[in-house]
Design an enzyme around this catalytic site. Structure first.
Site, PDB file in Angstrom:
ATOM      1  N   ARG A 163       0.814  -1.230   0.000  1.00  0.00           N
ATOM      2  CA  ARG A 163       0.000   0.000   0.000  1.00  0.00           C
ATOM      3  C   ARG A 163       0.836   1.263   0.000  1.00  0.00           C
ATOM      4  O   ARG A 163       0.528   2.227  -0.714  1.00  0.00           O
ATOM      5  CB  ARG A 163      -0.888  -0.003   1.251  1.00  0.00           C
ATOM      6  CG  ARG A 163      -1.986  -1.027   1.189  1.00  0.00           C
ATOM      7  CD  ARG A 163      -2.580  -1.237   2.561  1.00  0.00           C
ATOM      8  NE  ARG A 163      -1.719  -2.116   3.340  1.00  0.00           N
ATOM      9  CZ  ARG A 163      -2.143  -3.154   4.047  1.00  0.00           C
ATOM     10  NH1 ARG A 163      -3.422  -3.414   4.117  1.00  0.00           N
ATOM     11  NH2 ARG A 163      -1.312  -3.920   4.718  1.00  0.00           N
ATOM     12  N   THR A 191      10.001  -5.027  -7.232  1.00  0.00           N
ATOM     13  CA  THR A 191      10.234  -6.422  -6.858  1.00  0.00           C
ATOM     14  C   THR A 191       9.368  -6.673  -5.645  1.00  0.00           C
ATOM     15  O   THR A 191       9.533  -6.007  -4.628  1.00  0.00           O
ATOM     16  CB  THR A 191      11.718  -6.645  -6.508  1.00  0.00           C
ATOM     17  OG1 THR A 191      12.496  -6.276  -7.631  1.00  0.00           O
ATOM     18  CG2 THR A 191      11.983  -8.093  -6.174  1.00  0.00           C
ATOM     19  N   ARG A 241      12.200  -1.169   6.858  1.00  0.00           N
ATOM     20  CA  ARG A 241      12.893  -1.488   8.103  1.00  0.00           C
ATOM     21  C   ARG A 241      14.390  -1.405   7.842  1.00  0.00           C
ATOM     22  O   ARG A 241      14.872  -1.780   6.767  1.00  0.00           O
ATOM     23  CB  ARG A 241      12.529  -2.895   8.582  1.00  0.00           C
ATOM     24  CG  ARG A 241      11.198  -2.962   9.326  1.00  0.00           C
ATOM     25  CD  ARG A 241      11.257  -2.266  10.693  1.00  0.00           C
ATOM     26  NE  ARG A 241      10.012  -2.360  11.450  1.00  0.00           N
ATOM     27  CZ  ARG A 241       9.060  -1.426  11.475  1.00  0.00           C
ATOM     28  NH1 ARG A 241       9.185  -0.317  10.773  1.00  0.00           N
ATOM     29  NH2 ARG A 241       7.973  -1.589  12.216  1.00  0.00           N
ATOM     30  N   GLU A 299      19.229   0.863  14.519  1.00  0.00           N
ATOM     31  CA  GLU A 299      18.821   2.145  15.085  1.00  0.00           C
ATOM     32  C   GLU A 299      18.467   1.929  16.557  1.00  0.00           C
ATOM     33  O   GLU A 299      18.036   0.821  16.923  1.00  0.00           O
ATOM     34  CB  GLU A 299      17.594   2.676  14.325  1.00  0.00           C
ATOM     35  CG  GLU A 299      16.363   1.798  14.465  1.00  0.00           C
ATOM     36  CD  GLU A 299      15.208   2.249  13.584  1.00  0.00           C
ATOM     37  OE1 GLU A 299      15.415   2.466  12.383  1.00  0.00           O
ATOM     38  OE2 GLU A 299      14.090   2.344  14.120  1.00  0.00           O
ATOM     39  N   HIS A 308      13.125   7.537  12.449  1.00  0.00           N
ATOM     40  CA  HIS A 308      11.951   6.657  12.370  1.00  0.00           C
ATOM     41  C   HIS A 308      10.649   7.426  12.653  1.00  0.00           C
ATOM     42  O   HIS A 308       9.956   7.160  13.646  1.00  0.00           O
ATOM     43  CB  HIS A 308      12.114   5.492  13.363  1.00  0.00           C
ATOM     44  CG  HIS A 308      11.371   4.264  12.959  1.00  0.00           C
ATOM     45  ND1 HIS A 308      11.855   3.001  13.102  1.00  0.00           N
ATOM     46  CD2 HIS A 308      10.143   4.106  12.408  1.00  0.00           C
ATOM     47  CE1 HIS A 308      10.984   2.123  12.681  1.00  0.00           C
ATOM     48  NE2 HIS A 308       9.915   2.779  12.248  1.00  0.00           N
TER      49      HIS A 308
HETATM   50  O1  LIG Z   1       7.717   1.754  11.576  1.00  0.00           O
HETATM   51  C1  LIG Z   1       6.633   2.071  11.912  1.00  0.00           C
HETATM   52  C2  LIG Z   1       5.510   1.204  11.804  1.00  0.00           C
HETATM   53  O2  LIG Z   1       5.707  -0.016  11.639  1.00  0.00           O
HETATM   54  O3  LIG Z   1       4.381   1.688  11.895  1.00  0.00           O
END
Ligand SMILES: O=CC(=O)O
Length: 355
Positions: free
Chosen positions: A168, A189, A263, A292, A316
């Site tokens: 999405r 991919t 990630r 991180e 993040h």
């Molecule tokens: O990284 C953030 C999430 O998974 O919402």
């Protein structure tokens, strides 16, 4: 007896949806507003819980699940990612798992486009010229600090954007790029184990994006070689670990830009630092970094000259907008309530494939 719900994370005003219910015993990490929940607090308080609310920083592994005991019915995470949860174990204990897809799609897609622009224009370097008072000495000549362009133009119509993972969020990024930036060629991919739905959606997209002339599924070497801008939007876990490694990066164009909103573990940080330093790629925009928050350790970012100028790192924050976080919190609460009430969650993971 009241059902216990343990909340490790800040839920804003949505918390009242839990605390207003007098049949629940809601135990909240007292410093949730500004401090991550210590594991020791979680382990101590989770005992006897029917419901558990976490964010991606809390690992819900065997130790936590066993500490909770056999009454645990629901785990609800305020994240779209779920690599911090031991899904096979939760599935084997018939615990429902809620997460927050969809509601954060647009915020994360905005952030990915932002990072693509910041990395291509090397805003780390350019803003530091101003903040370090180096602007007066900067020689403004026409090609100084010129950069690869994200949008297409009449004189440069060919731009291929690539996606590792095409769910999405990737599709929302592509929508922005076709509508706002004139991009007409995309490759992707699918992430390993992508559900068939993802492929069907990709087919449907062609009809929904009139400016999109070409959308192709390709193998990893082609994704590396052909992408001018590459967006990594794959989840974490063993199946995706280091999919972007040295051999992938060596295949990329020296003018290409890598963006990671998936990630950190998907991109080998050491290889990326080398790629930036040696100019295999132009730049990187990272919302997530391997290991991180200790990004300095791997030299992707800060101290290392020749890397930091080409790499923008954000801690993040992809979904961090007022609107999205409020909706994520609401959904997280609804999920845990439904779970402890024995109803189907509003957005629960289908645990079938982990059973
Ligand atoms: O990284 C953030 C999430 O998974 O919402």
């Amino acid at each position: 007896m009241k059902k216990k719900i343990v909340v490790c994370t800040d839920l804003g005003p949505a918390l009242s949806l839990l605390t207003l219910r007098d049949d629940l015993d809601v135990v909240v990490w007292p410093h949730a507003v500004d401090t991550e929940c210590p594991r020791a607090w979680l382990l101590e308080n989770v005992q006897g819980a029917s419901g558990l609310v976490v964010c991606f920083k809390e690992r819900v592994d065997g130790e936590v699940i066993k500490a909770a005991g056999s009454g645990l019915r629901a785990v609800s995470t305020i994240s779209v990612g779920y690599d911090h949860l031991d899904l096979p174990l939760l599935a084997s204990r018939n615990v429902q798992v809620g997460y927050t897809p969809d509601v954060l799609t647009d915020a994360v897609a905005d952030s990915a486009v932002m990072l693509a622009l910041m990395a291509s224009r090397r805003t780390n370097l350019t803003t530091s010229l101003v903040t370090s008072n180096a602007w007066p000495a900067f020689q403004w000549t026409p090609f100084a600090l010129s950069a690869p362009q994200l949008s297409t133009t009449l004189f440069s119509p060919k731009r291929t954007v690539g996606f590792l993972g095409f769910g999405r969020i990737a599709q929302a990024v592509l929508r922005r790029l076709t509508l706002g930036f004139g991009v007409s060629d995309a490759i992707y991919t699918p992430r390993p184990e992508a559900p068939p739905q993802v492929m069907r959606d990709a087919e449907l997209l062609r009809g929904l994006m009139p400016n999109l002339h070409s959308l192709r599924a390709v193998d990893m070497p082609t994704l590396a070689a052909d992408s001018d801008f590459l967006f990594v939007l794959a989840p974490g876990g063993e199946a995706t670990r280091h999919l972007i490694d040295e051999s992938f990066l060596r295949r990329m164009k020296p003018t290409s830009v890598l963006v990671n909103n998936g990630r950190g573990s998907v991109v080998d940080s050491t290889a990326l630092a080398k790629a930036l330093k040696e100019g295999w790629i132009w730049g990187a925009g990272l919302d997530v970094v391997e290991e991180e928050p200790h990004v300095g350790v791997k030299h992707v970012l800060p101290a290392e000259q020749g890397v930091r100028e080409k790499c923008v790192v954000v801690p993040h924050l992809g979904s961090a907008t007022h609107e999205t976080r409020a909706e994520m919190a609401r959904l997280t609460v609804v999920n845990v309530l439904r779970g402890v009430d024995g109803e189907q969650m509003e957005s629960g993971l289908d645990l079938g494939r982990w059973q």
